[in-house]
Design a protein around this motif. Structure first.
Motif, short mmCIF file in Angstrom:
data_model
loop_
_atom_site.label_atom_id
_atom_site.label_comp_id
_atom_site.label_asym_id
_atom_site.label_seq_id
_atom_site.Cartn_x
_atom_site.Cartn_y
_atom_site.Cartn_z
N GLU A 99 -2.07 9.87 9.42
CA GLU A 99 -1.57 9.07 8.61
C GLU A 99 -1.46 10.10 6.79
O GLU A 99 -1.63 11.11 6.66
CB GLU A 99 -3.36 8.97 8.00
CG GLU A 99 -3.94 7.65 8.51
CD GLU A 99 -5.13 7.07 8.65
OE1 GLU A 99 -5.54 7.67 7.30
OE2 GLU A 99 -6.12 6.94 9.10
N THR A 140 -0.17 9.58 2.87
CA THR A 140 -0.01 8.87 2.17
C THR A 140 0.49 9.69 0.68
O THR A 140 0.52 11.02 0.83
CB THR A 140 -2.39 9.21 2.05
OG1 THR A 140 -2.46 10.56 2.10
CG2 THR A 140 -2.80 8.10 2.87
N LEU A 189 8.16 8.40 -1.09
CA LEU A 189 7.91 7.10 -0.48
C LEU A 189 8.26 7.23 1.06
O LEU A 189 7.82 7.17 1.81
CB LEU A 189 8.01 5.48 -1.69
CG LEU A 189 6.54 6.23 -2.59
CD1 LEU A 189 7.36 4.54 -2.95
CD2 LEU A 189 5.69 5.91 -2.04
N TYR A 192 6.10 6.82 4.19
CA TYR A 192 6.05 5.96 5.00
C TYR A 192 7.13 5.59 6.19
O TYR A 192 6.77 4.52 7.01
CB TYR A 192 5.62 5.12 4.33
CG TYR A 192 4.09 4.83 2.58
CD1 TYR A 192 3.34 4.43 3.77
CD2 TYR A 192 5.02 4.53 1.91
CE1 TYR A 192 2.69 4.46 3.10
CE2 TYR A 192 3.88 5.21 1.33
CZ TYR A 192 2.23 5.12 1.68
OH TYR A 192 1.24 5.41 1.06
N CYS A 193 8.15 6.14 5.53
CA CYS A 193 8.74 5.79 6.53
C CYS A 193 9.42 6.40 7.49
O CYS A 193 10.28 6.58 8.83
CB CYS A 193 10.67 4.68 6.07
SG CYS A 193 10.26 3.66 4.46
N GLY A 247 7.10 -2.51 6.15
CA GLY A 247 6.78 -2.30 4.76
C GLY A 247 5.21 -2.61 5.56
O GLY A 247 3.72 -1.75 5.36
N THR A 257 2.81 -0.80 7.86
CA THR A 257 2.64 0.79 7.26
C THR A 257 0.59 0.49 5.73
O THR A 257 1.52 -0.95 5.73
CB THR A 257 2.98 1.96 6.11
OG1 THR A 257 3.80 1.15 5.04
CG2 THR A 257 4.42 2.25 6.85
N ASP A 258 0.80 1.10 5.20
CA ASP A 258 -0.60 0.40 4.49
C ASP A 258 0.20 0.87 2.70
O ASP A 258 -0.22 0.91 1.87
CB ASP A 258 -2.21 1.38 4.25
CG ASP A 258 -1.28 2.98 4.45
OD1 ASP A 258 -0.66 3.47 4.44
OD2 ASP A 258 -2.40 3.49 4.56
N ILE A 259 1.28 0.48 2.47
CA ILE A 259 2.39 1.05 1.06
C ILE A 259 1.60 -0.29 0.76
O ILE A 259 1.50 -1.08 0.82
CB ILE A 259 3.66 0.91 1.37
CG1 ILE A 259 3.90 1.71 0.29
CG2 ILE A 259 4.14 0.06 2.03
CD1 ILE A 259 5.67 2.06 0.20
#
Length: 350
Positions: A158, A160, A292, A296-297, A322, A325-327
């Motif tokens: 994970e 973040t 980001l 996330y990518c 997206g 993910t949890d974006i």
């Protein structure tokens, strides 16, 4: 006799310590094993199972020996340092451990993956549309398996974004000089009672309206959707959405003209007050967007160039990715705008 016996014994030890049962002798491997049991590498319609060594240990050569030596550190940390001897500690170090494996696979061109999977053995026509597209891209750009297939058998770490990064972005916006000639919002911001302007939209500062800046936004409207100001004719990057009052305040600077798809467009501008903080340049917004992208990518696949898709194609691509993910919706919007503003047709135009 001693040397041959030693060699045979060494090979036996190497073989036994590569078996899945040996891996599971460490209790911290139970969680990764359960993750693996839920993957297609453990159970699939063809009945082919990839064991731990099939994915983690190259079959021969120096890569095999180096991998076996590196693996000893897991035993060391399990029984000596206790670095990963609890689920909490394991999760704490999951990213670092995963990165080590990713780096190794990147360095050896995903040798263990390629012992079963080869581009030239793939029947791309039998794959899903997305798989065909991505494998064709992988072949064209000479990517290796691990570039896109991180987390294929185990849960990915994970990753973040620290909220402080966005807070810093807002703080920089508050420090923009009052005499800036143009500004770029960091977040959706009201244009008085005329509408809402969105992140990274270029706004010309034309004066002051009380404590707010008087700004001018320039773009295009599509007939039938006059509540939206887009970047330009045919390019559906939303700069602002308008209230009924905002639609009446729009200044029209060209007649309706149809695009190749039959949609009519016209050039417009709007002057409105902007009270929210905004940056003098978009660079810091884009730097945040790149962060980001990395979090996330790129945590799951190789970075995809913003020029790979057109401005109009990026929103659906980014939304689909997206969703995995949890974006947050706000961060996804900024990331999508980064891709759109640097898309294939924008880059070509510039």
């Amino acid at each position: 006799m001693f040397a041959p016996s030693l060699a045979v014994s060494s090979m036996w030890v190497m073989h036994k310590t590569s078996e899945t049962s040996f891996c599971l002798s460490c209790h911290t491997m139970q969680a990764p094993y359960e993750e693996y049991q839920g993957s297609a590498h453990f159970m699939n319609q063809k009945g082919i199972r990839a064991e731990c060594h099939d994915c983690h240990i190259p079959q021969s050569g120096m890569d095999y020996l180096i991998t076996k030596i590196r693996a000893s550190k897991d035993i060391y940390h399990e029984f000596v340092t206790g670095k990963i001897d609890t689920p909490e500690k394991f999760e704490e170090h999951r990213l670092a451990m995963a990165q080590t494996v990713w780096d190794q696979l990147k360095a050896n061109d995903s040798a263990t993956c390629r012992s079963c999977h080869q581009f030239d053995a793939m029947d791309l026509q039998k794959q899903s549309a997305d798989a065909q597209k991505m494998h064709a891209l992988g072949i064209k750009e000479k990517q290796t398996c691990i570039d896109c297939h991180k987390g294929v058998a185990h849960f990915p770490p994970e990753i973040t974004i620290d909220s402080k990064a966005h807070d810093a972005l807002m703080e920089h916006a508050r420090q923009t000089p009052a005499d800036a000639k143009e500004v770029y919002p960091v977040a959706p911001a009201p244009l008085g009672n005329l509408g809402t302007v969105y992140p990274a939209t270029k706004l010309a500062v034309v004066g002051k309206s009380g404590d707010a800046r008087e700004v001018e936004i320039t773009g295009s409207q599509m007939q039938g959707a006059e509540q939206v100001i887009y970047l330009s004719a045919g390019q559906r990057l939303v700069l602002a959405t308008l209230t009924e009052e905002g639609q009446k305040a729009v200044k029209v600077s060209s007649d309706w003209e149809k695009d190749p798809y039959g949609n009519a467009w016209r050039s417009v501008s709007l002057r409105a007050p902007l009270a929210e903080p905004a940056l003098g340049k978009p660079d810091e917004i884009w730097n945040y967007a790149k962060t980001l992208d990395q979090a996330y990518c790129s945590g799951c696949h190789a970075p995809i160039s913003s020029e790979h898709y057109t401005l109009n194609a990026w929103p659906s691509v980014a939304k689909g990715m997206g969703a995995r993910t949890d974006i947050s919706a706000e961060d996804l919007d900024i990331l999508t705008r980064w891709f759109q503003y640097h898309a294939k047709d924008i880059a070509t135009r510039e």
